[in-house]
Motif scaffolding. Structure first.
Motif, short mmCIF file in Angstrom:
data_model
loop_
_atom_site.label_atom_id
_atom_site.label_comp_id
_atom_site.label_asym_id
_atom_site.label_seq_id
_atom_site.Cartn_x
_atom_site.Cartn_y
_atom_site.Cartn_z
N PHE A 93 0.82 -1.21 0.00
CA PHE A 93 0.00 0.00 0.00
C PHE A 93 0.86 1.26 0.00
CE2 PHE A 93 -2.80 -3.23 1.80
CZ PHE A 93 -3.94 -3.04 1.04
N ASP A 94 1.82 1.33 0.92
CA ASP A 94 2.58 2.56 1.11
C ASP A 94 3.52 2.88 -0.04
OD1 ASP A 94 1.35 2.84 3.52
OD2 ASP A 94 3.06 2.18 4.74
N GLN A 95 4.07 1.85 -0.69
CA GLN A 95 5.09 2.08 -1.71
C GLN A 95 4.64 1.79 -3.14
OE1 GLN A 95 7.91 3.56 -0.97
NE2 GLN A 95 7.37 3.58 1.20
N ILE A 96 3.56 1.05 -3.29
CA ILE A 96 3.15 0.68 -4.66
C ILE A 96 1.79 1.28 -5.03
CG2 ILE A 96 2.56 -1.25 -6.19
CD1 ILE A 96 4.62 -2.92 -4.72
N ILE A 97 0.78 1.08 -4.18
CA ILE A 97 -0.57 1.50 -4.56
C ILE A 97 -0.80 3.00 -4.32
CG2 ILE A 97 -3.02 1.21 -4.09
CD1 ILE A 97 -2.51 -1.70 -3.48
N PHE A 98 -0.60 3.45 -3.08
CA PHE A 98 -0.97 4.83 -2.74
C PHE A 98 -0.17 5.89 -3.50
CE2 PHE A 98 -2.64 3.27 1.62
CZ PHE A 98 -3.84 2.89 1.01
N PRO A 99 1.14 5.71 -3.75
CA PRO A 99 1.87 6.76 -4.50
C PRO A 99 1.34 6.97 -5.92
CG PRO A 99 3.41 5.36 -3.31
CD PRO A 99 2.07 4.69 -3.21
N HIS A 100 0.57 6.00 -6.44
CA HIS A 100 0.09 6.10 -7.82
C HIS A 100 -1.42 6.28 -7.92
CE1 HIS A 100 3.96 5.13 -9.72
NE2 HIS A 100 4.17 4.35 -8.68
N LEU A 188 -4.25 3.25 8.10
CA LEU A 188 -3.40 2.76 7.02
C LEU A 188 -3.75 3.44 5.71
CD1 LEU A 188 -1.48 0.66 5.63
CD2 LEU A 188 -3.44 -0.88 5.52
N ALA A 189 -5.04 3.62 5.48
CA ALA A 189 -5.51 4.14 4.20
C ALA A 189 -5.72 5.65 4.21
CB ALA A 189 -6.80 3.43 3.81
N SER A 190 -5.07 6.36 5.11
CA SER A 190 -5.26 7.81 5.17
C SER A 190 -4.91 8.51 3.85
CB SER A 190 -4.47 8.42 6.34
OG SER A 190 -3.10 8.09 6.25
N PRO A 191 -3.89 8.07 3.08
CA PRO A 191 -3.67 8.71 1.77
C PRO A 191 -4.86 8.57 0.84
CG PRO A 191 -1.74 7.44 2.43
CD PRO A 191 -2.84 7.08 3.38
N LEU A 192 -5.53 7.43 0.89
CA LEU A 192 -6.70 7.22 0.06
C LEU A 192 -7.86 8.10 0.54
CD1 LEU A 192 -8.30 5.77 -2.14
CD2 LEU A 192 -8.63 3.85 -0.55
N ARG A 193 -8.02 8.20 1.84
CA ARG A 193 -9.10 9.03 2.39
C ARG A 193 -8.90 10.49 1.99
NH1 ARG A 193 -8.30 7.89 7.27
NH2 ARG A 193 -7.64 9.87 8.16
N ARG A 194 -7.66 10.98 2.07
CA ARG A 194 -7.37 12.38 1.68
C ARG A 194 -7.61 12.59 0.19
NH1 ARG A 194 -2.90 11.59 5.23
NH2 ARG A 194 -1.52 11.22 3.42
N PHE A 195 -7.23 11.59 -0.61
CA PHE A 195 -7.40 11.70 -2.06
C PHE A 195 -8.88 11.79 -2.43
CE2 PHE A 195 -7.65 9.49 -6.28
CZ PHE A 195 -7.06 10.51 -7.02
N ARG A 196 -9.69 10.95 -1.81
CA ARG A 196 -11.12 10.98 -2.08
C ARG A 196 -11.72 12.33 -1.66
NH1 ARG A 196 -13.97 6.49 -3.25
NH2 ARG A 196 -15.79 7.38 -2.20
N LYS A 197 -11.24 12.88 -0.57
CA LYS A 197 -11.74 14.18 -0.11
C LYS A 197 -11.41 15.27 -1.12
CE LYS A 197 -11.72 17.27 3.90
NZ LYS A 197 -11.18 17.49 5.28
N GLU A 198 -10.18 15.21 -1.67
CA GLU A 198 -9.78 16.18 -2.70
C GLU A 198 -10.71 16.12 -3.91
OE1 GLU A 198 -5.77 15.58 -3.90
OE2 GLU A 198 -4.99 15.62 -1.84
N LEU A 199 -11.17 14.93 -4.24
CA LEU A 199 -12.02 14.75 -5.41
C LEU A 199 -13.49 15.07 -5.12
CD1 LEU A 199 -10.61 11.36 -6.79
CD2 LEU A 199 -10.09 13.68 -7.60
N GLY A 200 -13.81 15.29 -3.86
CA GLY A 200 -15.19 15.56 -3.49
C GLY A 200 -16.05 14.30 -3.45
N LEU A 201 -15.41 13.14 -3.30
CA LEU A 201 -16.14 11.88 -3.22
C LEU A 201 -16.55 11.60 -1.78
CD1 LEU A 201 -13.94 9.71 -5.62
CD2 LEU A 201 -16.17 10.75 -6.12
N PRO A 202 -17.59 10.78 -1.58
CA PRO A 202 -18.05 10.49 -0.22
C PRO A 202 -16.95 9.94 0.66
CG PRO A 202 -19.61 9.67 -1.85
CD PRO A 202 -18.41 10.11 -2.61
N GLY A 203 -16.94 10.35 1.93
CA GLY A 203 -15.96 9.84 2.87
C GLY A 203 -16.25 8.40 3.27
N LEU A 204 -15.21 7.61 3.42
CA LEU A 204 -15.35 6.21 3.79
C LEU A 204 -14.39 5.92 4.93
CD1 LEU A 204 -15.33 4.60 0.22
CD2 LEU A 204 -17.34 5.06 1.63
N ARG A 205 -14.64 4.82 5.65
CA ARG A 205 -13.76 4.41 6.73
C ARG A 205 -13.56 2.91 6.70
NH1 ARG A 205 -12.59 7.66 10.76
NH2 ARG A 205 -12.32 5.92 12.20
#
Length: 444
Positions: A93-100, A188-205
Motif C-alpha cells: 500500500f505505502d510504496q506501490i498503490i498509494f503513491p500512484h 493505514l488508508a489515510s492517503p486514500l481518504r485524503r485523495f477521495r476528499k480532494e475529489l469531493g467523493l463520499p468519505g469512507l472508513r
C-alpha cells in the motif's frame, strides 16, 4: 459527478486491474466471457501486459502504475519488490498503490469517457474513484476470499489472532477484533481518504475504504465458494461465482497436454507423474535456491520433478539438474497440473485454482499478502499441507511432501473437491451478472 448514457446494443465496459499475471489472467477470462454476452471489453492495466492482452485478441489500454516505473522509482528490481512485500505488510500500500492513486485515477478517467460501466480489481482504488466521478456502474471483483472478510469469514494466517468461526463465541470474538482492525485500516488508508476528499467523493472508513466500492452495481467473488467457511455463505451479500481458470493456454477451459512444449511433454511421457514446483510470476524471481531445495527434496523421495522457475534461471538450473528434473520458465498450469502427482506452490490464486481443478494434493509455502490465508483455507478443505516459506529447508520440504503423498486423505479430498470445482465457471457466471445489471442500470 457525471451520468452515463443509455447503453447501445453492445455496451462497452472497461476492466481495470493491476498486479501480477495472476491479477490479469482472471480478467482476461472474464473479458472473453463478456464478449460472448454481447459486451465489448477493454482491459486497462500495466503496459507490461500489453502483449499478453492483445495476444488474446482483446483491446488494451495502459494504466499506471507500470511495474517498470515502480522498480525505477524504488530502485529495486522485481525480485526485491516481491521480497519486500513478504517482509512488510504495509509495503504494497505505502510504496506501490498509494503513491500512484492520482496517476491511475486520471488514466481511467480519460478512458471512461465513452464506456457504460467499469469492472475493477478490488484494490484498483484510482479506477473505482474515476468510475464514481463519472457516475458509472462499478462491478467490484475480488479474486481472493481473504478480502471478503467478516466475523464469519475472518482473514487467517495474518498477525491478527482471528479464529475460525465455528461457534457464536468465535463469531463474537472476531467481530470485536474486526472493530479494532477497522480503525487500523482507516489509519493505514489515510492517503486514500485524503485523495477521495480532494475529489469531493463520499468519505469512507475502515474496510469499506480499502476494499469497498460505494454503490457498486455488484460485488463479485471470482473464486470458488468452497474456500469460504460454510457459515459465511449464509450471510454474505456478495456473489461468489467460481474461479477463472484462464492462464494463457489455448485450451485452458478444457486443458490438453498437447499444449505443453514438446520437451516437457516428452519428459511427462517418459516416467511416473512428477511433482510440480511453482511460485507464480512474481514470487519466483530471485528464488533459485528455493528451487534447488525443491529438487533436492524430490530426489530424496525418489520422485521426478518439474520446476517452473524465473526465466533467467532456466539455463543455470538445467545445467545443475539430473534427467529426473525438467526445468522451465512460465508454463500454463491448466495442461500441466493434471499430469503431476502433487503441486508445491506459493498460495497464489491462479496456482490454487488450477491445482484444485486438477484434483491434486498441494503443499503451500506462502510468502506474502493473501497467500497465508489461502494456505489455511486449503488446509481446512483437506487438500493441502502448509509450511512457512521463510527458512524452508530440504528436510522440511521432504517431510511435508512425503506426508502429503503417503496420506490417502489428501488425494481423496482433492479428487472430491475437483468434482465440485468442475461444475464452476466463474467468468461466464460473472459476465452474465454484469451484462444483466449493466443493461438494467442503463435502461433506468
Amino acid at each position: 459527478m457525471g451520468s452515463h448514457p443509455i447503453a447501445p446494443d453492445r455496451p462497452k465496459i472497461l476492466i481495470a486491474t493491476f498486479g501480477s499475471l495472476g491479477d490479469v489472467n482472471p480478467f482476461i477470462g472474464l473479458a472473453h466471457a463478456l464478449r460472448s454476452q454481447g459486451v465489448d471489453p477493454i482491459i486497462a492495466t500495466s503496459e507490461e501486459y500489453r502483449d499478453v492482452v492483445e495476444g488474446e485478441g482483446l483491446d488494451f489500454k495502459p494504466v499506471r502504475p507500470d511495474l517498470g516505473e515502480i522498480s525505477s522509482r524504488l530502485n529495486m528490481h522485481k525480485g526485491e519488490i516481491a521480497t519486500k512485500m513478504s517482509q512488510s505488510k504495509r509495503f504494497l500500500f505505502d510504496q506501490i498503490i498509494f503513491p500512484h492513486l492520482r496517476d491511475a485515477y486520471y488514466d481511467v478517467l480519460e478512458l471512461t469517457k465513452d464506456v457504460d460501466g467499469v469492472v475493477t480489481h478490488c484494490l484498483a482504488f484510482g479506477a473505482k474513484a474515476a468510475a464514481e466521478q463519472r457516475g458509472l456502474p462499478v462491478f467490484n471483483v475480488f479474486l481472493s476470499p481473504m478480502l471478503l472478510f467478516s466475523a464469519y469469514n475472518p482473514p487467517l494466517g495474518t498477525p491478527a489472532p482471528f479464529i475460525s468461526a465455528r461457534s457464536p463465541v468465535a463469531v463474537g470474538y472476531n467481530r470485536l477484533l474486526l472493530g479494532v482492525a477497522e480503525e487500523a485500516m482507516t489509519l493505514l488508508a489515510s492517503p486514500l481518504r485524503r485523495f477521495r476528499k480532494e475529489l469531493g467523493l463520499p468519505g469512507l472508513r475502515g474496510f469499506e475504504l480499502l476494499v469497498g466500492a460505494p454503490r457498486a452495481a455488484a460485488t463479485i467473488g471470482m473464486f470458488s465458494s468452497l474456500l469460504m467457511p460454510p457459515i459465511s455463505k449464509q450471510i454474505r451479500s456478495e456473489i461468489v461465482v467460481g474461479h477463472s481458470f484462464h492462464d494463457g493456454s489455448k485450451t485452458s477451459e478444457k486443458p490438453e497436454s498437447s499444449e505443453l512444449p514438446s520437451d516437457l511433454l516428452d519428459f511427462l511421457n517418459s516416467g511416473p507423474e512428477p511433482i510440480v514446483f511453482t511460485l507464480g510470476s512474481i514470487v519466483t524471481i530471485d528464488r533459485i535456491d528455493y528451487f534447488r531445495d525443491c529438487a533436492a527434496a524430490a530426489r530424496a523421495l525418489n520422485r521426478r520433478a518439474v520446476l517452473l522457475v524465473d526465466q533467467v534461471d532456466v539455463d543455470q538450473l538445467r545445467q545443475e539438474m539430473s534427467s529426473d528434473v525438467s526445468v522451465h520458465g512460465y508454463i500454463p498450469h491448466s495442461p500441466l497440473f493434471p499430469r503431476c502427482s502433487a503441486v508445491v506452490h506459493h498460495g497464489g490464486m491462479g496456482s490454487t485454482a488450477q491445482a484444485l481443478r486438477a484434483g491434486k494434493p498441494q503443499l503451500v509455502t506462502p510468502f506474502c499478502n493473501d497467500q497465508f490465508d489461502i494456505a489455511h483455507r486449503l488446509s481446512r478443505l483437506g487438500v493441502a499441507r502448509a509450511m512457512k516459506a521463510d527458512g524452508v529447508s530440504v528436510n522440511q520440504l521432504t517431510q511435508n511432501i512425503e506426508l502429503l503423498l503417503s496420506s490417502p486423505g489428501y488425494s481423496k479430498c482433492a479428487k472430491a473437491v475437483a468434482e465440485e470445482i468442475a461444475l464452476e465457471d466463474g467468468p461466464t457466471s460473472a459476465a452474465r451478472l454484469i451484462s444483466d445489471r449493466l443493461r438494467g442500470s442503463c435502461r433506468k
